[in-house]
Design a protein around this motif. Structure first.
Motif, PDB file in Angstrom:
ATOM      1  N   GLU A   6       2.309  -7.912   0.652  1.00 10.63           N
ATOM      2  CA  GLU A   6       3.564  -7.017   1.486  1.00 10.63           C
ATOM      3  C   GLU A   6       3.346  -5.940   2.259  1.00 10.63           C
ATOM      4  N   GLY A   7       2.572  -5.647   2.562  1.00 11.91           N
ATOM      5  CA  GLY A   7       2.018  -4.545   3.800  1.00 11.91           C
ATOM      6  C   GLY A   7       2.196  -3.287   3.550  1.00 11.91           C
ATOM      7  N   VAL A   8       2.450  -2.740   4.029  1.00 14.11           N
ATOM      8  CA  VAL A   8       2.817  -1.131   4.323  1.00 14.11           C
ATOM      9  C   VAL A   8       3.418  -0.667   3.818  1.00 14.11           C
ATOM     10  N   ASP A   9       3.361   0.783   2.852  1.00  8.47           N
ATOM     11  CA  ASP A   9       5.038   1.064   2.799  1.00  8.47           C
ATOM     12  C   ASP A   9       5.465   1.255   4.351  1.00  8.47           C
ATOM     13  N   GLU A  10       6.786   1.236   4.308  1.00 11.37           N
ATOM     14  CA  GLU A  10       7.264   1.381   5.934  1.00 11.37           C
ATOM     15  C   GLU A  10       7.172   2.971   6.454  1.00 11.37           C
ATOM     16  N   ARG A  11       7.169   3.924   4.895  1.00 13.02           N
ATOM     17  CA  ARG A  11       7.727   5.404   5.062  1.00 13.02           C
ATOM     18  C   ARG A  11       6.157   6.340   6.001  1.00 13.02           C
ATOM     19  N   ILE A  12       5.130   5.089   5.565  1.00 11.47           N
ATOM     20  CA  ILE A  12       3.826   5.350   6.211  1.00 11.47           C
ATOM     21  C   ILE A  12       3.771   5.242   7.869  1.00 11.47           C
ATOM     22  N   VAL A  13       4.924   4.239   8.067  1.00 16.11           N
ATOM     23  CA  VAL A  13       4.357   3.423   9.236  1.00 16.11           C
ATOM     24  C   VAL A  13       5.196   4.809   9.948  1.00 16.11           C
ATOM     25  N   ALA A  14       6.258   5.126   9.820  1.00 15.61           N
ATOM     26  CA  ALA A  14       7.756   5.736  10.546  1.00 15.61           C
ATOM     27  C   ALA A  14       7.141   7.275  10.553  1.00 15.61           C
ATOM     28  N   ALA A  15       6.899   7.239   9.660  1.00 21.71           N
ATOM     29  CA  ALA A  15       6.067   8.817   9.761  1.00 21.71           C
ATOM     30  C   ALA A  15       5.507   9.286  10.460  1.00 21.71           C
ATOM     31  N   ARG A  16       4.321   8.418  10.439  1.00 23.92           N
ATOM     32  CA  ARG A  16       2.738   8.493  10.899  1.00 23.92           C
ATOM     33  C   ARG A  16       3.105   7.828  12.551  1.00 23.92           C
ATOM     34  N   ASN A  17       4.385   7.374  12.804  1.00 23.13           N
ATOM     35  CA  ASN A  17       4.148   6.635  14.146  1.00 23.13           C
ATOM     36  C   ASN A  17       3.340   5.626  14.298  1.00 23.13           C
ATOM     37  N   LEU A  18       3.113   5.002  13.411  1.00 22.28           N
ATOM     38  CA  LEU A  18       1.678   4.396  13.321  1.00 22.28           C
ATOM     39  C   LEU A  18       2.146   2.337  14.743  1.00 22.28           C
ATOM     40  N   GLU A  19       1.499   2.648  15.751  1.00 19.20           N
ATOM     41  CA  GLU A  19       1.428   1.447  16.194  1.00 19.20           C
ATOM     42  C   GLU A  19       2.312  -0.216  15.304  1.00 19.20           C
ATOM     43  N   ILE A  49       0.986  -1.110   0.015  1.00 14.89           N
ATOM     44  CA  ILE A  49       0.307  -0.020   0.253  1.00 14.89           C
ATOM     45  C   ILE A  49       0.621   0.900   0.033  1.00 14.89           C
ATOM     46  N   ARG A  50       0.577   1.955  -1.123  1.00 18.96           N
ATOM     47  CA  ARG A  50       1.485   2.945  -1.081  1.00 18.96           C
ATOM     48  C   ARG A  50       1.575   3.953   0.151  1.00 18.96           C
ATOM     49  N   ALA A  51       2.639   4.743   0.202  1.00 17.46           N
ATOM     50  CA  ALA A  51       3.054   6.167   1.869  1.00 17.46           C
ATOM     51  C   ALA A  51       1.586   7.057   1.192  1.00 17.46           C
ATOM     52  N   ASP A  52       1.532   7.379  -0.339  1.00 23.09           N
ATOM     53  CA  ASP A  52       0.940   8.638  -0.679  1.00 23.09           C
ATOM     54  C   ASP A  52      -0.470   9.058  -0.275  1.00 23.09           C
ATOM     55  N   VAL A  53      -0.865   7.730  -0.736  1.00 21.35           N
ATOM     56  CA  VAL A  53      -2.462   7.073  -0.910  1.00 21.35           C
ATOM     57  C   VAL A  53      -2.720   6.204   0.805  1.00 21.35           C
ATOM     58  N   LEU A  54      -2.456   6.494   1.509  1.00 19.47           N
ATOM     59  CA  LEU A  54      -2.577   5.817   2.624  1.00 19.47           C
ATOM     60  C   LEU A  54      -2.539   7.170   3.370  1.00 19.47           C
ATOM     61  N   GLY A  55      -1.803   7.331   3.205  1.00 22.29           N
ATOM     62  CA  GLY A  55      -1.591   8.911   4.203  1.00 22.29           C
ATOM     63  C   GLY A  55      -2.171  10.237   3.866  1.00 22.29           C
ATOM     64  N   ALA A  56      -2.639  10.124   2.129  1.00 22.03           N
ATOM     65  CA  ALA A  56      -3.336  10.732   1.887  1.00 22.03           C
ATOM     66  C   ALA A  56      -5.172  10.277   2.505  1.00 22.03           C
ATOM     67  N   SER A  57      -5.471   8.955   3.160  1.00 23.41           N
ATOM     68  CA  SER A  57      -6.871   8.865   3.339  1.00 23.41           C
ATOM     69  C   SER A  57      -7.281   8.805   5.257  1.00 23.41           C
ATOM     70  N   LEU A  58      -5.252   8.884   5.552  1.00 22.88           N
ATOM     71  CA  LEU A  58      -5.582   8.850   7.429  1.00 22.88           C
ATOM     72  C   LEU A  58      -5.587  10.931   7.342  1.00 22.88           C
ATOM     73  N   ASP A  59      -5.230  11.770   6.411  1.00 23.01           N
ATOM     74  CA  ASP A  59      -5.477  12.983   6.681  1.00 23.01           C
ATOM     75  C   ASP A  59      -7.237  12.829   6.749  1.00 23.01           C
ATOM     76  N   ALA A  60      -7.812  12.486   5.287  1.00 19.61           N
ATOM     77  CA  ALA A  60      -9.665  12.638   5.298  1.00 19.61           C
ATOM     78  C   ALA A  60      -9.878  13.346   6.262  1.00 19.61           C
ATOM     79  N   GLY A  61     -10.781  14.060   6.569  1.00 19.33           N
ATOM     80  CA  GLY A  61     -11.769  15.019   7.780  1.00 19.33           C
ATOM     81  C   GLY A  61     -12.369  13.576   8.883  1.00 19.33           C
ATOM     82  N   SER A  62     -12.413  12.627   7.923  1.00 16.76           N
ATOM     83  CA  SER A  62     -12.854  11.728   9.423  1.00 16.76           C
ATOM     84  C   SER A  62     -12.510  10.396   9.913  1.00 16.76           C
ATOM     85  N   MET A  63     -11.267  10.405   9.519  1.00 17.34           N
ATOM     86  CA  MET A  63     -10.229   9.634  10.229  1.00 17.34           C
ATOM     87  C   MET A  63      -9.310  11.068  11.647  1.00 17.34           C
TER      88      MET A  63
END
Length: 110
Positions: free
Chosen positions: A55-68, A3-17
């Motif tokens: 293969e999971g989620v792009d590691e950059r979004i995990v690190a940048a968002r400090n995802l548990e 899952i691409r970092a830019d796509v996942l980041g945009a969804s996490l930034d959406a208002g309801s999230m």
């Protein structure tokens, strides 16, 4: 497939999230979702569980968002959907009034 970092980041930034209490990522490499983690998730304002596939989620979004990162066991699944259902079930049963008797969540949990 990752899952691409830019796509996942945009969804996490959406208002309801933004109103959700936290974000976590289902991961085979994480420590197990022990009772403290389950209790914290159950008592919070909600959580977004991110489920990778293959293969999971792009590691950059995990690190940048400090995802548990949360794991349900010492094995690898083809996707995080089943792990997310396990985490949800383990947390929901800790909520007051979900189980018939309050003592059940203490007696049947570890």
């Amino acid at each position: 497939m990752v899952i691409r970092a830019d796509v996942l980041g945009a969804s996490l930034d959406a208002g309801s999230m933004k109103t959700i209490g936290g974000h976590a990522c289902c991961s085979a490499r994480a420590c197990g979702a022990h009772s403290g983690t389950r209790a914290a998730l159950a008592s919070g304002d909600g959580v977004v569980l991110i489920c990778g596939r293959f293969e999971g989620v792009d590691e950059r979004i995990v690190a940048a968002r400090n995802l548990e990162e949360i794991s349900i066991g010492d094995y690898v699944l083809s996707g995080g959907e089943i792990a997310a259902m396990v985490v949800c079930d383990a947390c929901v049963r800790l909520l007051p009034g979900v189980m018939g008797a309050e003592a059940s969540s203490v007696e049947e949990s570890f």
